[in-house]
Design a protein around this motif. Structure first.
Motif, PDB file in Angstrom:
ATOM      1  N   GLN A 204       0.860  -1.185   0.000  1.00 19.93           N
ATOM      2  CA  GLN A 204       0.000   0.000   0.000  1.00 19.93           C
ATOM      3  C   GLN A 204       0.895   1.232   0.000  1.00 19.93           C
ATOM      4  O   GLN A 204       1.779   1.364   0.856  1.00 19.93           O
ATOM      5  N   ASN A 205       0.690   2.109  -0.967  1.00 22.47           N
ATOM      6  CA  ASN A 205       1.504   3.330  -1.068  1.00 22.47           C
ATOM      7  C   ASN A 205       2.995   3.030  -1.116  1.00 22.47           C
ATOM      8  O   ASN A 205       3.816   3.751  -0.544  1.00 22.47           O
ATOM      9  N   GLY A 206       3.350   1.928  -1.791  1.00 23.03           N
ATOM     10  CA  GLY A 206       4.752   1.563  -1.933  1.00 23.03           C
ATOM     11  C   GLY A 206       5.363   0.910  -0.713  1.00 23.03           C
ATOM     12  O   GLY A 206       6.565   0.643  -0.697  1.00 23.03           O
ATOM     13  N   ARG A 207       4.547   0.631   0.317  1.00 23.55           N
ATOM     14  CA  ARG A 207       5.031   0.005   1.552  1.00 23.55           C
ATOM     15  C   ARG A 207       4.245  -1.271   1.812  1.00 23.55           C
ATOM     16  O   ARG A 207       3.107  -1.419   1.358  1.00 23.55           O
ATOM     17  N   PHE A 208       4.846  -2.171   2.573  1.00 20.16           N
ATOM     18  CA  PHE A 208       4.083  -3.309   3.060  1.00 20.16           C
ATOM     19  C   PHE A 208       3.115  -2.809   4.141  1.00 20.16           C
ATOM     20  O   PHE A 208       3.425  -1.877   4.879  1.00 20.16           O
ATOM     21  N   TYR A 209       1.958  -3.423   4.226  1.00 20.67           N
ATOM     22  CA  TYR A 209       1.018  -3.019   5.270  1.00 20.67           C
ATOM     23  C   TYR A 209       0.402  -4.250   5.922  1.00 20.67           C
ATOM     24  O   TYR A 209       0.346  -5.333   5.339  1.00 20.67           O
ATOM     25  N   LEU A 210      -0.037  -4.068   7.162  1.00 17.84           N
ATOM     26  CA  LEU A 210      -0.797  -5.064   7.905  1.00 17.84           C
ATOM     27  C   LEU A 210      -2.007  -4.383   8.511  1.00 17.84           C
ATOM     28  O   LEU A 210      -1.952  -3.202   8.880  1.00 17.84           O
ATOM     29  N   ARG A 211      -3.084  -5.147   8.642  1.00 20.11           N
ATOM     30  CA  ARG A 211      -4.349  -4.597   9.156  1.00 20.11           C
ATOM     31  C   ARG A 211      -5.095  -5.712   9.875  1.00 20.11           C
ATOM     32  O   ARG A 211      -5.116  -6.851   9.394  1.00 20.11           O
ATOM     33  N   ASN A 212      -5.666  -5.409  11.040  1.00 24.92           N
ATOM     34  CA  ASN A 212      -6.517  -6.402  11.696  1.00 24.92           C
ATOM     35  C   ASN A 212      -7.498  -5.730  12.647  1.00 24.92           C
ATOM     36  O   ASN A 212      -7.385  -4.541  12.953  1.00 24.92           O
ATOM     37  N   GLY A 213      -8.475  -6.517  13.120  1.00 21.27           N
ATOM     38  CA  GLY A 213      -9.485  -6.026  14.058  1.00 21.27           C
ATOM     39  C   GLY A 213     -10.615  -5.301  13.378  1.00 21.27           C
ATOM     40  O   GLY A 213     -10.558  -4.952  12.196  1.00 21.27           O
ATOM     41  N   GLY A 214     -11.686  -5.062  14.146  1.00 23.83           N
ATOM     42  CA  GLY A 214     -12.796  -4.262  13.647  1.00 23.83           C
ATOM     43  C   GLY A 214     -13.817  -5.014  12.832  1.00 23.83           C
ATOM     44  O   GLY A 214     -14.800  -4.431  12.362  1.00 23.83           O
ATOM     45  N   PHE A 215     -13.597  -6.321  12.594  1.00 24.61           N
ATOM     46  CA  PHE A 215     -14.557  -7.165  11.882  1.00 24.61           C
ATOM     47  C   PHE A 215     -14.839  -6.706  10.450  1.00 24.61           C
ATOM     48  O   PHE A 215     -15.960  -6.831   9.962  1.00 24.61           O
ATOM     49  N   PHE A 216     -13.817  -6.178   9.762  1.00 19.58           N
ATOM     50  CA  PHE A 216     -14.025  -5.810   8.366  1.00 19.58           C
ATOM     51  C   PHE A 216     -14.086  -7.085   7.513  1.00 19.58           C
ATOM     52  O   PHE A 216     -13.576  -8.147   7.895  1.00 19.58           O
ATOM     53  N   ALA A 217     -14.692  -6.987   6.340  1.00 17.12           N
ATOM     54  CA  ALA A 217     -14.965  -8.171   5.527  1.00 17.12           C
ATOM     55  C   ALA A 217     -13.905  -8.460   4.471  1.00 17.12           C
ATOM     56  O   ALA A 217     -13.742  -9.604   4.052  1.00 17.12           O
ATOM     57  N   ALA A 218     -13.173  -7.444   4.028  1.00 13.12           N
ATOM     58  CA  ALA A 218     -12.267  -7.605   2.883  1.00 13.12           C
ATOM     59  C   ALA A 218     -10.917  -8.158   3.325  1.00 13.12           C
ATOM     60  O   ALA A 218      -9.905  -7.472   3.275  1.00 13.12           O
ATOM     61  N   TYR A 219     -10.908  -9.425   3.768  1.00 13.22           N
ATOM     62  CA  TYR A 219      -9.656  -9.999   4.249  1.00 13.22           C
ATOM     63  C   TYR A 219      -8.775 -10.403   3.070  1.00 13.22           C
ATOM     64  O   TYR A 219      -9.247 -10.598   1.940  1.00 13.22           O
ATOM     65  N   VAL A 220      -7.479 -10.528   3.354  1.00 13.94           N
ATOM     66  CA  VAL A 220      -6.501 -10.971   2.356  1.00 13.94           C
ATOM     67  C   VAL A 220      -5.943 -12.312   2.825  1.00 13.94           C
ATOM     68  O   VAL A 220      -5.447 -12.402   3.955  1.00 13.94           O
ATOM     69  N   PRO A 221      -6.019 -13.354   2.013  1.00 15.45           N
ATOM     70  CA  PRO A 221      -5.531 -14.672   2.445  1.00 15.45           C
ATOM     71  C   PRO A 221      -4.057 -14.622   2.839  1.00 15.45           C
ATOM     72  O   PRO A 221      -3.242 -13.946   2.200  1.00 15.45           O
ATOM     73  N   ILE A 222      -3.712 -15.364   3.883  1.00 15.36           N
ATOM     74  CA  ILE A 222      -2.331 -15.430   4.348  1.00 15.36           C
ATOM     75  C   ILE A 222      -1.532 -16.418   3.502  1.00 15.36           C
ATOM     76  O   ILE A 222      -2.054 -17.046   2.589  1.00 15.36           O
ATOM     77  N   ASN A 223      -0.255 -16.525   3.825  1.00  7.67           N
ATOM     78  CA  ASN A 223       0.681 -17.447   3.173  1.00  7.67           C
ATOM     79  C   ASN A 223       0.872 -17.130   1.697  1.00  7.67           C
ATOM     80  O   ASN A 223       0.793 -18.003   0.832  1.00  7.67           O
ATOM     81  N   GLN A 224       1.156 -15.859   1.441  1.00  3.76           N
ATOM     82  CA  GLN A 224       1.534 -15.444   0.099  1.00  3.76           C
ATOM     83  C   GLN A 224       2.613 -14.370   0.206  1.00  3.76           C
ATOM     84  O   GLN A 224       2.777 -13.726   1.243  1.00  3.76           O
ATOM     85  N   THR A 225       3.363 -14.186  -0.868  1.00  2.00           N
ATOM     86  CA  THR A 225       4.484 -13.256  -0.883  1.00  2.00           C
ATOM     87  C   THR A 225       4.127 -12.015  -1.687  1.00  2.00           C
ATOM     88  O   THR A 225       3.524 -12.112  -2.758  1.00  2.00           O
ATOM     89  N   PHE A 226       4.497 -10.853  -1.150  1.00  2.00           N
ATOM     90  CA  PHE A 226       4.251  -9.581  -1.812  1.00  2.00           C
ATOM     91  C   PHE A 226       5.588  -8.890  -2.089  1.00  2.00           C
ATOM     92  O   PHE A 226       6.558  -9.085  -1.359  1.00  2.00           O
ATOM     93  N   SER A 227       5.605  -8.072  -3.125  1.00  2.00           N
ATOM     94  CA  SER A 227       6.785  -7.285  -3.459  1.00  2.00           C
ATOM     95  C   SER A 227       6.419  -5.821  -3.536  1.00  2.00           C
ATOM     96  O   SER A 227       5.358  -5.466  -4.068  1.00  2.00           O
ATOM     97  N   ARG A 228       7.278  -4.976  -2.988  1.00  2.00           N
ATOM     98  CA  ARG A 228       7.076  -3.530  -3.065  1.00  2.00           C
ATOM     99  C   ARG A 228       8.088  -2.927  -4.027  1.00  2.00           C
ATOM    100  O   ARG A 228       9.146  -3.532  -4.302  1.00  2.00           O
ATOM    101  N   PRO A 229       7.825  -1.743  -4.549  1.00  2.00           N
ATOM    102  CA  PRO A 229       8.812  -1.106  -5.425  1.00  2.00           C
ATOM    103  C   PRO A 229      10.051  -0.706  -4.627  1.00  2.00           C
ATOM    104  O   PRO A 229       9.956  -0.263  -3.479  1.00  2.00           O
ATOM    105  N   ALA A 230      11.226  -0.857  -5.233  1.00  2.00           N
ATOM    106  CA  ALA A 230      12.473  -0.465  -4.580  1.00  2.00           C
ATOM    107  C   ALA A 230      12.544   1.054  -4.467  1.00  2.00           C
ATOM    108  O   ALA A 230      12.053   1.783  -5.340  1.00  2.00           O
ATOM    109  N   THR A 231      13.119   1.535  -3.384  1.00  2.00           N
ATOM    110  CA  THR A 231      13.308   2.975  -3.198  1.00  2.00           C
ATOM    111  C   THR A 231      14.715   3.416  -3.577  1.00  2.00           C
ATOM    112  O   THR A 231      14.926   4.563  -3.980  1.00  2.00           O
ATOM    113  N   GLY A 232      15.691   2.507  -3.405  1.00  2.00           N
ATOM    114  CA  GLY A 232      17.080   2.873  -3.634  1.00  2.00           C
ATOM    115  C   GLY A 232      17.628   3.825  -2.589  1.00  2.00           C
ATOM    116  O   GLY A 232      18.742   4.328  -2.726  1.00  2.00           O
TER     117      GLY A 232
END
Length: 243
Positions: A204-232
């Motif tokens: 999110q916004n070029g950074r890794f993000y984590l989110r939990n709580g609040g009983f929101f519905a749009a969950y993201v399945p675990i056990n997958q790898t994400f890549s962010r753009p390099a900043t240099g």
């Protein structure tokens, strides 16, 4: 978020941003975790924000001991989910600002390893030393490096919280900095057993993000790898002048 670091990584650097309004009581925004301890920011109460650095006791049961600590840092032991040494600084960090964490793993040549943590405050543009903990019966550089988002107050599970981690770097004993642009998204037993599914992670916004709580519905399945753009943007920290 789990990061893969090169062999003989002595320093790990990470930047953490808690979005405005997401600093809920009972939250731990852990930035620099490793096999042996972790460092990050907590909200223990409305008037008690902390910078926390803890080290686990050795697998053999030998006790982790304090080597030194920074000004106004409190140290004690902890129990419950394992045992070890804990150090924290009461610091009024602000949601929306980006903070920097630097940790070091340094074998002492006598069968133990010293783990140290520093925290950069944008409000004063300075690095603050938290502590060095000696873990006995352990000779290692960094491995199992990760970040996590935790609600440690079960009564506040109805509150949503989120955090962003950006610009991760590792420095080996040879002095080489490497940018880490991929991370493995995992969850604890509560997520794995689908007891609660109000969790998410990714980029999110070029950074890794984590989110939990609040009983929101749009969950993201675990056990997958994400890549962010390099900043240099290699860390601009002078290791020889750190407190």
């Amino acid at each position: 978020m789990g990061y893969t670091v090169p062999a003989n990584t002595e320093y790990f650097y990470n930047e953490v941003t808690v979005p405005t309004g997401q600093d809920k009581i009972g939250s731990y925004f852990m930035a620099n975790g490793f096999n042996g301890g972790y460092a990050g920011m907590q909200v223990n109460s409305a008037t008690e924000p902390r910078i926390l650095f803890s080290g686990w006791d050795a697998d053999s049961g030998a006790k982790t001991t304090l080597v030194r600590k920074g000004p106004n840092v409190v140290d004690n032991g902890f129990g419950g989910e394992g045992t070890g040494g804990q150090s924290y600084l009461l610091y009024n960090w602000t949601a929306g600002n980006t903070y920097r964490f630097l940790t070091r793993a340094q074998p002492d040549g006598a069968g133990g390893t010293d783990f140290s943590a520093w925290f950069y405050t944008p409000e004063t543009a300075t690095w603050r030393f938290i502590a060095t903990w000696k873990r006995p019966a352990t000779t290692t550089y960094f491995a199992g490096v990760y970040s996590f988002l935790e609600n440690f107050n079960p009564d506040n599970g109805y509150m949503e919280r989120s955090v962003q981690y950006g610009n991760q770097w590792a420095r080996t004993t040879a002095g080489t900095w490497s940018e880490l642009t991929s991370a493995r998204f995992t969850g604890d037993a509560t997520a794995a057993n689908a007891q609660r599914m109000d969790y998410a992670g990714g980029v999110q916004n070029g950074r890794f993000y984590l989110r939990n709580g609040g009983f929101f519905a749009a969950y993201v399945p675990i056990n997958q790898t994400f890549s962010r753009p390099a900043t240099g943007q290699q860390p601009t920290v002078n290791l020889s002048t750190l407190p």
